[in-house]
Scaffold this motif. Structure first.
Motif, short mmCIF file in Angstrom:
data_model
loop_
_atom_site.label_atom_id
_atom_site.label_comp_id
_atom_site.label_asym_id
_atom_site.label_seq_id
_atom_site.Cartn_x
_atom_site.Cartn_y
_atom_site.Cartn_z
N THR A 62 0.83 -1.21 0.00
CA THR A 62 0.00 0.00 0.00
C THR A 62 0.86 1.25 0.00
OG1 THR A 62 -1.77 -1.15 1.20
CG2 THR A 62 -1.79 1.26 1.26
N ARG A 63 1.91 1.26 0.82
CA ARG A 63 2.79 2.43 0.89
C ARG A 63 3.56 2.63 -0.41
NH1 ARG A 63 1.44 1.29 5.79
NH2 ARG A 63 1.75 2.74 7.53
N MET A 66 1.18 4.22 -2.88
CA MET A 66 0.95 5.64 -2.55
C MET A 66 2.16 6.48 -2.95
SD MET A 66 -0.95 5.39 1.18
CE MET A 66 -0.99 7.19 1.34
N TYR A 67 3.35 5.97 -2.65
CA TYR A 67 4.58 6.68 -3.03
C TYR A 67 4.69 6.73 -4.56
CZ TYR A 67 9.57 7.93 -2.99
OH TYR A 67 10.77 8.56 -3.17
N THR A 69 2.34 6.88 -6.80
CA THR A 69 1.46 7.85 -7.46
C THR A 69 2.13 9.22 -7.57
OG1 THR A 69 0.38 8.35 -5.34
CG2 THR A 69 -0.66 6.70 -6.75
N GLN A 178 -7.73 16.39 -1.83
CA GLN A 178 -6.85 15.34 -1.33
C GLN A 178 -6.57 15.54 0.15
OE1 GLN A 178 -2.65 15.49 -2.35
NE2 GLN A 178 -2.66 13.31 -2.90
N TYR A 182 -7.54 12.88 3.30
CA TYR A 182 -6.63 12.23 4.25
C TYR A 182 -7.27 12.11 5.64
CZ TYR A 182 -2.59 12.44 1.12
OH TYR A 182 -1.71 12.26 0.08
N SER A 205 -5.76 -0.11 -3.12
CA SER A 205 -4.60 0.74 -3.42
C SER A 205 -3.98 0.36 -4.76
CB SER A 205 -3.55 0.61 -2.31
OG SER A 205 -4.05 1.09 -1.09
N SER A 237 -6.91 9.41 -6.99
CA SER A 237 -6.18 8.24 -6.51
C SER A 237 -6.33 8.07 -5.01
CB SER A 237 -4.70 8.35 -6.87
OG SER A 237 -4.06 9.38 -6.13
N LEU A 238 -6.72 9.13 -4.30
CA LEU A 238 -7.01 9.02 -2.86
C LEU A 238 -8.47 8.70 -2.62
CD1 LEU A 238 -6.04 9.53 0.15
CD2 LEU A 238 -7.14 11.75 -0.14
#
Length: 502
Positions: A62-63, A66-67, A69, A178, A182, A205, A237-238
């Motif tokens: 998942t991280r 996210m990174y 993107t 965005q 969060y 994700s 994407s979020l």
């Protein structure tokens, strides 16, 4: 919890609850397979390792997505021009980066509370904690909005050119959706993670990453929407996985822990706020520490080569650190689960397994960096000067990666145990009283430039890691388990609560 607490999606869902309970029991039984009464260390280690990787694996994935993107966005925008790339980089680094770090830290309070509640089988409180976190983080996100609305004058005060400040300020406003997202997605992820529902986070994700790649190509390259298109793709994407996770929860994916929207979420907010703030300060101090390194390097004379070579090293470090950050999440959940169930020895053993596993991975990357120190810069540049500079910095990069294989895991121990306030003070002292001043002295007074700045800051990380090791080693885990049970019992209410949705 009374039936009136359930949303319309879950009325009459006792079968779903029984199915969920049996699923949890099967997970626990499967994890205990092969563990002898004699406490065979290897079997216990493998059992705990299975539990750890069940959380860490999806968390790492998942991280990375996210990174990824942000990397994809900057890659597409880089073809628009230097000004556009600088605007996107500054907006993501300065505004999104700072606020994300704070909200991420505040959301991690749920890793303590939901993890311990799950271990104590106080399942109904996990949904209440989630709603409290939404309330607190949403209010904080609103308080942070002026940073986005007044981004242009803020950047001008920081010394940015009018052209970059103006474009970055325009882009920052587009990042507001965005930013608000969060406040809801980060608590929701920790809520699902604490009850071992990591697969749904990882799948959504991964899907969002693919959609982001397609939309970046479509909006930026084909429709030529420029940086506005970049902002839209990052917003989507979020929000797409956030909507998917929310629907999963309210439509029956978590029948034991989600009983609907409750007025109980507005009760006992002050202690929840204190823990959230402590968590936020703790993590944002860590996230911003190495951003200070780049900022200081930019003020050196003839800094272009130094900044370029450092940026390459930070990109490598940024990808690799997703692994220990995955272990941070897994360690927090495992420690919280064991403490919540009253098993202090189990929490201690979870720490041992997490630290040793992450250290082995860190040692592997340490060897790889040193082995290929003269070559890995070729991924980013063909400049002989920058390649040589990166080769010199590779030694510091390797030791940064080695320290990062331990330090985030120990931060996960702090989160799982509820030590966020203590660690926040440790971070201030080690990072900003020792690390940054030492880096300035080595960089400017001793004329070691970027090598000195980075070496000084690594020293701060080393001291912080040593302090956390001492705190963890001296910990009375049985006492921590008793405190966790007391916290769960104090903050939970078995009395029926009224729902906001009927």
């Amino acid at each position: 919890m009374a039936d009136s607490l359930r949303t319309p999606f879950l009325k009459g869902s006792s079968k779903e609850e029984e199915k969920e309970e049996s699923y949890i029991v099967r997970l626990e039984e499967k994890s205990e397979e092969g563990v002898s009464d004699s406490g065979d260390f290897c079997r216990r280690y493998l059992t705990e390792s299975r539990k750890l990787w069940a959380i860490a694996g999806p968390a790492i994935f998942t991280r990375l997505t996210m990174y990824g993107t942000n990397v994809i966005t900057q890659a597409f925008v880089g073809h628009l021009g230097d000004l556009e790339l600088a605007a996107v980089s500054i907006s993501i680094t300065v505004f999104v980066g700072f606020n994300f770090g704070l909200l991420l830290g505040m959301g991690s309070a749920l890793e303590t509370l939901c993890g311990q509640a799950f271990g104590a089988k106080k399942y109904h409180m996990m949904g209440v904690y989630l709603q409290r976190s939404w309330i607190v983080l949403f209010v904080v996100s609103l308080l942070l909005l002026p940073m986005y609305l007044f981004a242009t004058p803020i950047l001008k005060l920081m010394g940015q050119s009018d052209e970059i400040a103006q474009l970055s300020g325009t882009l920052a406003v587009w990042f507001i959706p965005q930013h608000i997202g969060y406040a809801f997605s980060l608590p929701l992820q920790r809520y699902l993670q604490s009850q071992l529902k990591n697969a749904i986070i990882a799948w959504l994700s991964g899907a969002a990453f693919i959609v982001h790649l397609f939309l970046s190509w479509l909006l930026i390259s084909q429709f030529e929407m420029g940086i506005v298109g970049a902002a839209i793709t990052l917003n989507l994407s979020l929000w797409l996985p956030l909507i998917g996770q929310f629907l999963y929860v309210i439509c029956g994916g978590c029948p034991l822990t989600w009983r609907g929207f409750s007025r109980e979420a507005f009760v006992d907010l002050w202690p929840f706020i204190k823990l959230s703030v402590a968590s936020g300060v703790m993590l944002v101090l860590e996230i911003w520490y190495y951003r200070v390194l780049i900022l200081l390097t930019g003020h050196l004379k003839n800094a272009q080569v130094a900044v370029d070579s450092l940026a390459i090293c930070m990109n490598i470090n940024g990808v690799e650190v997703m692994i220990p950050l995955g272990f941070l999440a897994a360690t927090g959940v495992r420690v919280a689960n064991e403490l919540g169930s009253g098993n202090g020895k189990g929490a201690k053993f979870a720490v041992i397994v997490a630290v040793t596993t992450s250290m082995v991975i860190g040692l592997l990357f340490w060897v790889l960096i040193l082995t290929f120190r003269n070559d890995f810069a070729l991924i980013f540049t063909q400049s002989a000067i920058i390649i040589e500079a990166v080769s010199k910095l590779a030694y510091l990069l390797s030791f940064t990666i080695l320290l990062n294989s331990v330090q985030p895991v120990l931060s996960g121990v702090a989160i799982g145990s509820g030590w966020q306030a203590i660690v926040a003070y440790v971070n201030i002292g080690c990072y900003y009283v020792i690390g940054v001043p030492l880096g300035v002295i080595l960089g400017w007074v001793f004329h070691l430039k970027v090598l000195g700045i980075w070496a000084g800051m690594i020293s701060g990380t080393a001291v912080q890691t040593l302090v956390l090791i001492i705190i963890t080693y001296r910990c009375d885990w049985d006492r921590e388990a008793a405190k966790a049970i007391e916290r769960v019992n104090t903050w939970s209410s078995d009395a029926p609560s009224r729902t906001l949705l009927k």
